[in-house]
Design a protein around this motif. Structure first.
Motif, PDB file in Angstrom:
ATOM      1  N   THR A  69      31.326 -48.123  59.261  1.00  0.00           N
ATOM      2  CA  THR A  69      29.907 -48.502  59.303  1.00  0.00           C
ATOM      3  C   THR A  69      29.429 -48.997  57.944  1.00  0.00           C
ATOM      4  N   PHE A  70      29.835 -48.273  56.891  1.00  0.00           N
ATOM      5  CA  PHE A  70      29.442 -48.662  55.535  1.00  0.00           C
ATOM      6  C   PHE A  70      29.991 -50.045  55.182  1.00  0.00           C
ATOM      7  N   VAL A  71      31.273 -50.273  55.495  1.00  0.00           N
ATOM      8  CA  VAL A  71      31.877 -51.588  55.203  1.00  0.00           C
ATOM      9  C   VAL A  71      31.179 -52.693  55.982  1.00  0.00           C
ATOM     10  N   ALA A  72      30.863 -52.421  57.268  1.00  0.00           N
ATOM     11  CA  ALA A  72      30.174 -53.432  58.072  1.00  0.00           C
ATOM     12  C   ALA A  72      28.807 -53.763  57.489  1.00  0.00           C
ATOM     13  N   ILE A  73      28.104 -52.729  57.020  1.00  0.00           N
ATOM     14  CA  ILE A  73      26.789 -52.972  56.420  1.00  0.00           C
ATOM     15  C   ILE A  73      26.920 -53.762  55.128  1.00  0.00           C
ATOM     16  N   VAL A  74      27.927 -53.421  54.306  1.00  0.00           N
ATOM     17  CA  VAL A  74      28.126 -54.149  53.041  1.00  0.00           C
ATOM     18  C   VAL A  74      28.451 -55.610  53.313  1.00  0.00           C
ATOM     19  N   LEU A  75      29.382 -55.861  54.265  1.00  0.00           N
ATOM     20  CA  LEU A  75      29.746 -57.251  54.571  1.00  0.00           C
ATOM     21  C   LEU A  75      28.556 -58.007  55.158  1.00  0.00           C
ATOM     22  N   GLY A  76      27.814 -57.340  56.046  1.00  0.00           N
ATOM     23  CA  GLY A  76      26.632 -57.983  56.605  1.00  0.00           C
ATOM     24  C   GLY A  76      25.590 -58.275  55.549  1.00  0.00           C
ATOM     25  N   THR A  77      25.440 -57.337  54.613  1.00  0.00           N
ATOM     26  CA  THR A  77      24.475 -57.532  53.525  1.00  0.00           C
ATOM     27  C   THR A  77      24.874 -58.707  52.645  1.00  0.00           C
ATOM     28  N   GLN A  78      26.173 -58.793  52.358  1.00  0.00           N
ATOM     29  CA  GLN A  78      26.637 -59.897  51.514  1.00  0.00           C
ATOM     30  C   GLN A  78      26.416 -61.238  52.216  1.00  0.00           C
ATOM     31  N   ASN A  79      26.657 -61.261  53.532  1.00  0.00           N
ATOM     32  CA  ASN A  79      26.428 -62.489  54.295  1.00  0.00           C
ATOM     33  C   ASN A  79      24.948 -62.861  54.292  1.00  0.00           C
ATOM     34  N   LEU A  80      24.099 -61.849  54.481  1.00  0.00           N
ATOM     35  CA  LEU A  80      22.657 -62.111  54.437  1.00  0.00           C
ATOM     36  C   LEU A  80      22.215 -62.574  53.063  1.00  0.00           C
ATOM     37  N   ALA A  81      22.831 -61.993  52.014  1.00  0.00           N
ATOM     38  CA  ALA A  81      22.486 -62.410  50.664  1.00  0.00           C
ATOM     39  C   ALA A  81      22.875 -63.868  50.428  1.00  0.00           C
ATOM     40  N   THR A 101      19.981 -50.022  47.649  1.00  0.00           N
ATOM     41  CA  THR A 101      20.264 -49.556  49.004  1.00  0.00           C
ATOM     42  C   THR A 101      21.671 -49.021  49.206  1.00  0.00           C
ATOM     43  N   ILE A 102      22.694 -49.730  48.709  1.00  0.00           N
ATOM     44  CA  ILE A 102      24.075 -49.371  49.049  1.00  0.00           C
ATOM     45  C   ILE A 102      24.420 -47.972  48.567  1.00  0.00           C
ATOM     46  N   GLY A 103      23.993 -47.634  47.344  1.00  0.00           N
ATOM     47  CA  GLY A 103      24.282 -46.296  46.824  1.00  0.00           C
ATOM     48  C   GLY A 103      23.697 -45.198  47.686  1.00  0.00           C
ATOM     49  N   PRO A 104      22.371 -45.220  47.953  1.00  0.00           N
ATOM     50  CA  PRO A 104      21.807 -44.212  48.857  1.00  0.00           C
ATOM     51  C   PRO A 104      22.413 -44.244  50.253  1.00  0.00           C
ATOM     52  N   LEU A 105      22.768 -45.456  50.733  1.00  0.00           N
ATOM     53  CA  LEU A 105      23.371 -45.550  52.055  1.00  0.00           C
ATOM     54  C   LEU A 105      24.727 -44.850  52.087  1.00  0.00           C
ATOM     55  N   ALA A 106      25.530 -45.058  51.038  1.00  0.00           N
ATOM     56  CA  ALA A 106      26.827 -44.380  50.971  1.00  0.00           C
ATOM     57  C   ALA A 106      26.639 -42.871  50.939  1.00  0.00           C
ATOM     58  N   LEU A 107      25.658 -42.410  50.159  1.00  0.00           N
ATOM     59  CA  LEU A 107      25.376 -40.971  50.107  1.00  0.00           C
ATOM     60  C   LEU A 107      24.934 -40.459  51.476  1.00  0.00           C
ATOM     61  N   VAL A 155      24.587 -71.411  44.306  1.00  0.00           N
ATOM     62  CA  VAL A 155      24.200 -70.546  45.412  1.00  0.00           C
ATOM     63  C   VAL A 155      25.019 -69.259  45.425  1.00  0.00           C
ATOM     64  N   GLU A 156      26.330 -69.375  45.166  1.00  0.00           N
ATOM     65  CA  GLU A 156      27.190 -68.182  45.195  1.00  0.00           C
ATOM     66  C   GLU A 156      26.772 -67.181  44.126  1.00  0.00           C
ATOM     67  N   SER A 157      26.505 -67.691  42.917  1.00  0.00           N
ATOM     68  CA  SER A 157      26.079 -66.764  41.869  1.00  0.00           C
ATOM     69  C   SER A 157      24.717 -66.162  42.202  1.00  0.00           C
ATOM     70  N   ARG A 158      23.836 -66.972  42.820  1.00  0.00           N
ATOM     71  CA  ARG A 158      22.535 -66.445  43.213  1.00  0.00           C
ATOM     72  C   ARG A 158      22.699 -65.394  44.323  1.00  0.00           C
ATOM     73  N   SER A 159      23.655 -65.660  45.207  1.00  0.00           N
ATOM     74  CA  SER A 159      23.941 -64.685  46.256  1.00  0.00           C
ATOM     75  C   SER A 159      24.392 -63.360  45.666  1.00  0.00           C
ATOM     76  N   GLN A 160      25.246 -63.420  44.652  1.00  0.00           N
ATOM     77  CA  GLN A 160      25.710 -62.192  44.014  1.00  0.00           C
ATOM     78  C   GLN A 160      24.559 -61.466  43.315  1.00  0.00           C
ATOM     79  N   GLU A 161      23.634 -62.237  42.747  1.00  0.00           N
ATOM     80  CA  GLU A 161      22.470 -61.600  42.113  1.00  0.00           C
ATOM     81  C   GLU A 161      21.628 -60.849  43.140  1.00  0.00           C
ATOM     82  N   ILE A 162      21.374 -61.520  44.266  1.00  0.00           N
ATOM     83  CA  ILE A 162      20.601 -60.874  45.319  1.00  0.00           C
ATOM     84  C   ILE A 162      21.330 -59.648  45.845  1.00  0.00           C
ATOM     85  N   PHE A 163      22.650 -59.809  46.095  1.00  0.00           N
ATOM     86  CA  PHE A 163      23.437 -58.698  46.628  1.00  0.00           C
ATOM     87  C   PHE A 163      23.490 -57.539  45.637  1.00  0.00           C
TER      88      PHE A 163
END
Length: 416
Positions: A18-30, A178-184, A163-171
């Motif tokens: 679930t965590f990996v799916a959320i991370v990948l989805g988040t990166q795609n959204l970013a 979010t990701i840290g609290p989500l993992a916890l 765009v890719e660098s901007r995506s990484q900034e957003i992500f």
């Protein structure tokens, strides 16, 4: 394999997936958010560039592609747009699609007919764009006017390399928030669910243990009652029956009394037969593989009083162990008892078939049947209460029935 099936492992694997799916989805959204931001920024910048170029008052000589006019306009245009960063190419087109000016000198004089979207933009004051992902560009265009009012099309292309660098900034910003609290949260929920599962598992095992204790206690009590009845009442009645039979045969017994004694002896023998059947139901005397056929025959004997034709067929029971034989008999006992009491059947068949791999029991009646999914009355376990014991003996049990279709109770145990 047992470790892989543990609840903690299952919950942990599900949490990680679930965590990996959320991370990948988040990166795609970013990435999408970065692309949308790049397009939005380009569509905001292009009208400003259009205003700069339009203020240069494009002369008719430039529209007619005069060489001197191109050089003069280029010097002024570059000074004006020098402070604007981020675009790749800026071009001005006539209505026929010819490029009259471009920051890329090789495009000047070239051109092709405008497509529908560009013609619509030239006819209005809107700003449009096209995403050219194969060239990693976003191309925008808006309408400007020459000094004499001639409508021209300003095209500005922007690179998507940022765009890719901007995506990484957003992500990255999203990850920090979010990701840290989500993992916890995933870890905490996994631990809580595993703890609850362990508690439920322990509670289930405790219920099964208590059920086994209750059955063992009931079995011991049944054995005591059966022994007391057999050694007491049954022996007394058997002795009385023999005495009556002997008295009936005495030469000095009056003829009138013989008939009464014969009737009394017959009633006693019938009562003994019914009592022995009841003792067999309470606790069979020889509950082992070799005695299973006799125990089942005694178990089905009361069916005759309910006008049910009962049959017993046993083959291969010797492959079962003593505990498995006990489990087979208990299931048969409950199934036969239900058939006699509730099924309104005309026939009842008890079949046991075994080989070196498994032993199977099947109890079939042609009675009124019932809905197996309907809730049972509280406190009534019946066959459902035996499922855990069947499972503990290495077996499986299935009840098949429906209203008006009779009932089949099927049980299998793997031979060990």
């Amino acid at each position: 394999m047992r470790y892989l099936r543990s609840p903690v492992t299952v919950f942990l694997v599900v949490g990680v997936l679930t965590f990996v799916a959320i991370v990948l989805g988040t990166q795609n959204l970013a990435a999408r958010a970065a692309t949308d931001e790049a397009i939005a920024e380009a569509t905001r910048t292009t009208p400003l560039l259009g205003q700069f170029v339009q203020r240069l008052r494009i002369p008719r000589s430039l529209i007619n592609l005069k060489p001197g006019a191109i050089d003069r306009f280029d010097k002024v245009a570059r000074q004006r747009v020098r402070g604007v960063e981020g675009f790749d190419t800026l071009s001005v087109r006539r209505g026929d699609g010819s490029v009259i000016y471009s920051t890329n000198a090789r495009l000047i004089g070239l051109g092709e007919p405008l497509d529908d979207d560009r013609r619509a933009t030239l006819a209005s004051a809107r700003t449009s764009f096209q995403l050219r992902e194969s060239e990693h560009l976003v191309e925008t265009y808006t309408r400007i006017r020459a000094a004499d009012g001639t409508p021209l099309l300003l095209e500005v292309s922007y690179p998507l390399t940022d765009v890719e660098s901007r995506s990484q900034e957003i992500f990255s910003s999203f990850r920090l928030v979010t990701i840290g609290p989500l993992a916890l949260l995933v870890i905490i929920v996994t631990l809580m669910l595993s703890l609850l599962t362990r508690q439920l598992t322990r509670a289930g095992h405790e219920r099964e243990r208590l059920l086994q204790v209750a059955i063992d206690a009931s079995d011991a009590e049944r054995r005591r009652i059966a022994r007391d009845l057999h050694d007491g009442v049954v022996q007394d009645l058997a002795g009385t029956a023999f005495s009556i039979s002997a008295l009936e045969r005495e030469p000095g017994t009056p003829h009138e009394a013989r008939s009464t004694l014969a009737t009394a002896g017959s009633s006693l023998r019938d009562g003994l037969k019914a009592l022995r059947s009841l003792l067999a139901e309470i606790h069979p005397p020889d509950l082992h593989p070799e005695g299973l056929a006799a125990a089942l025959a005694d178990l089905t004997a009361p069916a005759a009083t309910a006008d049910i034709a009962a049959s017993v067929s046993v083959e291969g029971a010797e492959f079962a162990s003593v505990p498995q034989t006990a489990a087979l008999w208990r299931v048969a006992q409950e199934a036969v008892r239900n058939a006699i009491r509730h099924s309104q059947a005309s026939t009842l068949a008890v079949t046991v078939r075994g080989d070196a791999r498994r032993v199977a029991l099947e109890v079939v009646d042609d009675g009124v049947g019932f809905d197996v999914d309907a809730p049972r009355e509280e406190g009534h376990f019946g066959l459902r209460g035996l499922r855990s014991l069947v499972r503990d003996s290495g077996g499986r049990m299935e009840v098949r029935s429906s209203p008006g279709e009779g009932t089949t109770v099927h049980m299998e145990v793997d031979v060990r």
